[in-house]
Write a protein that holds these residues in place. Sequence first.
Motif, mmCIF file in Angstrom:
data_model
loop_
_atom_site.group_PDB
_atom_site.id
_atom_site.type_symbol
_atom_site.label_atom_id
_atom_site.label_comp_id
_atom_site.label_asym_id
_atom_site.label_seq_id
_atom_site.Cartn_x
_atom_site.Cartn_y
_atom_site.Cartn_z
ATOM 1 N N ALA A 1 24.628 -26.990 -44.540
ATOM 2 C CA ALA A 1 26.039 -27.193 -44.898
ATOM 3 C C ALA A 1 26.280 -28.509 -45.623
ATOM 4 N N ASN B 1 29.407 -34.019 -45.057
ATOM 5 C CA ASN B 1 30.820 -33.816 -44.721
ATOM 6 C C ASN B 1 31.421 -35.150 -44.312
ATOM 7 N N THR B 2 32.326 -35.649 -45.146
ATOM 8 C CA THR B 2 32.987 -36.924 -44.857
ATOM 9 C C THR B 2 34.394 -36.737 -44.299
ATOM 10 N N GLU B 3 34.828 -35.488 -44.097
ATOM 11 C CA GLU B 3 36.224 -35.223 -43.752
ATOM 12 C C GLU B 3 36.448 -34.842 -42.294
ATOM 13 N N ALA B 4 35.399 -34.415 -41.602
ATOM 14 C CA ALA B 4 35.588 -33.952 -40.223
ATOM 15 C C ALA B 4 35.977 -35.115 -39.314
ATOM 16 N N THR C 1 25.962 -29.976 -40.695
ATOM 17 C CA THR C 1 26.359 -30.964 -41.688
ATOM 18 C C THR C 1 25.927 -32.344 -41.223
ATOM 19 N N LYS D 1 27.249 -36.665 -41.514
ATOM 20 C CA LYS D 1 28.413 -37.508 -41.779
ATOM 21 C C LYS D 1 28.185 -38.454 -42.936
ATOM 22 N N THR E 1 36.282 -29.720 -53.055
ATOM 23 C CA THR E 1 35.893 -30.950 -52.356
ATOM 24 C C THR E 1 36.851 -31.340 -51.246
ATOM 25 N N LEU F 1 37.744 -30.039 -48.388
ATOM 26 C CA LEU F 1 37.396 -29.817 -46.983
ATOM 27 C C LEU F 1 36.111 -30.508 -46.552
ATOM 28 N N ASN F 2 35.366 -31.062 -47.509
ATOM 29 C CA ASN F 2 34.072 -31.626 -47.104
ATOM 30 C C ASN F 2 33.821 -33.049 -47.604
ATOM 31 N N ILE F 3 34.109 -33.371 -48.867
ATOM 32 C CA ILE F 3 33.773 -34.707 -49.373
ATOM 33 C C ILE F 3 34.947 -35.372 -50.083
ATOM 34 N N ALA G 1 26.639 -26.725 -50.406
ATOM 35 C CA ALA G 1 26.357 -27.998 -49.736
ATOM 36 C C ALA G 1 26.293 -29.122 -50.752
#
Length: 733
Positions: free
Chosen positions: A15, A18-21, A30, A32, A438, A440-442, A499
């Motif tokens: 995946a 991921n900078t958003e979770a 994923t 971080k 982008t 939802l993830n970065i 990804a």
Amino acid sequence: MSVQAGQDEQFTFVAGLNTEASYFTFPKNTWKDGDNVIPYISGKIGKRRAVDLESDWALTSRSITTAQRNTWAFTSGKWTAIAGDGDLNFIVSQVGRYVYFYPDTPVSPSLNVKSFTIDLNTYLCSGNTNTIGTAPIKCVSAQGRLLITCRDIDPIIVTYTASTDSISVSAVTIKIRDFEGVNDGLAVDQHPSTLSDSHKYNLLNQGWDSTKWTNYYGFWAYYPSNAQSWVYGKDSLDNFDRELLNKQDFGTSPAPKGRYVLDAFNQDRATVSGITGLAIVKETTRPKVGTFFAGRAFFAGIESTTYGSTVFFSQVAVDATKYGLCHQNADPTAEVLSDLVDSDGGVIPIQDCGEIVDILNMDNGVVVLATNGVWTITGTSNIGFSATGYEVKKVSSLGCAGQQSVVDVEEGILFWGYSGICSIGKDNVGALQISSITDLNIKSLYSGIPSLAKQFASGGYNAADKVVYWLYNRNLDTDDDTFPYQKTNILALDVRLNAFYTLSFSDSQSLPVILDVVVTKETLNQSNTFTVIDASSNNVIDSSSNQVTATIVSNVAGSKQWKFQTLVPSGSNYEITFSDFLNERNAPNKWRDWYNYNSTGVTYSSYLLTGYNFAPNGPSKRKQSQYITVYMERTETGFDASYNDLNSSSCTMQTRWDFTDSANANKWDAGQEVYRHTRMYIPSTTDFDDGYPVVITRNKIRGRGRALQLKFTANEDYDMRILGWSNLLYGSS
């Protein structure tokens, strides 16, 4: 109080970043944070290989000065199916005002640069005062030819002749019919008593001639108005009748115009009409972008208050001579054959469009990317595009930051906007839809890229690996930055996995510098020489007693490769070549960027920081773990002459507790090596085959807290391929 245990296992990283979770909703598979690590479809994650000058690299002989380096544009593109040969492609490399051509091969294209080049200054458009070579070009292939567009030059068509291994270049002059005329100061239905040069031109452009208007004036003592078309004054004998003409009620509707065909950007009405004194209307820039669709050339992107939001399209072009004919073929003022037909060219103004950044064909139309949105130009009612039937539709307010970031991916388009990377594709009913990929993830990572860096970002797509690379400069944040085409980072997207991941490089300008990216084709042409024999298997000898040989060129299967246009320091100046990730050296030099350049190279950091794990009892309870079992792929490839293993791995694992983001909290350990062979392997040959393709280590960890986070870091001079890990967390209920 009972103790709960929870097993945490991580064996896939598909995946991506991921900078958003949040702290409590981190998605599985994923990570971080991380850099210079690549997720594979198999689930593992590995350290990137070093970038270096390609094998057998060769430099240009351009002697680029520092001033030119800081101001010139550096781009790369492709010329495909040259002269109708599907196996013949060129890599096109812009070096400021010069355009170079290289064979499209995965093996050292720089070694075989073509002898021909193009000096863009030859095609500098009239009145342009910009420094030639400071604006990027765009390359588009069609009918075996290459179309090059650029802000400062007339569009040019390049044709290749294989028999002489040479090119010919011709400028394209975009022609339009004069549907505007000139302002003669008269109302449409006004009859002037004197004939000004301006009104004389308008009458000529509406189909009149001096004989007819003199005849008309001789009877009425005034001249025809801009509403009157002389053909309505023809009598039964087919003669012009001035009295009959005045019996017609033309109202205030302008008469048909367009007898004259003008250069769209150098409208010299005096020359075409013979009326001296008419002002020449000039544009000092030209279309920045072009494409081909429905058998036509399309042009757009003029930096102009008049044509800034205009798209020009040519007549259906059976040959290159029609690429610039952006007008109807029939004279609209003619008595017969004046109609617009399907195959004609034309001009499409898009009223609410801002600066056009790029145009490209997609499915059944042309997509127009502007700074303030996206439009499509398509045929009407699912009928193919034609001059008599098309529609313009705005499909999104998400604008494009820069033309070089636009990437054609499978059946869609990706481009960089200022707020996110956007995707153009089709929904379930076949309609175009545009969305940010982008958010939802970065989103945080992307928002941190300077706006100017987004404008200069450039992209490419490797269809074999299904991966997109976007190159950008993390330091490019002000308009007065020098050398804007230098790239320091790659934002990559694996389309199969959806990804994202990042790669980074040294920003030192004393080392080679990446400028742009291009993807080679899968195959390369290989020449093989054979001895010629006769039917009796005897060698064939020529008249000079020499063995007769035959050279046969064949295609050799390979794979698409990333090639980076690269600027290399050379004395006090700079030269151009290509670089890639294909070095075959043994460690530690294998993991040093630019080692081929100075036999020293530069190391880079590769690491992975996971999300937060708070099993088994959630983030409210403290927990601890005694051991983590780490699984890594064995990387050794053999032994040297002293039986030292080659290309080993090294990986340090650090634990972090309690959501901490700094070592100041005293919740981070010092880290420990987790790539360890369980026993010493004593080889019988130089091959490394201990029978264990997976290196498994059990690692004791200390500390406790509400959540556990892991950081894996590669040693700078060693490989790292992580397959996963497992650990048992204990916590009170």
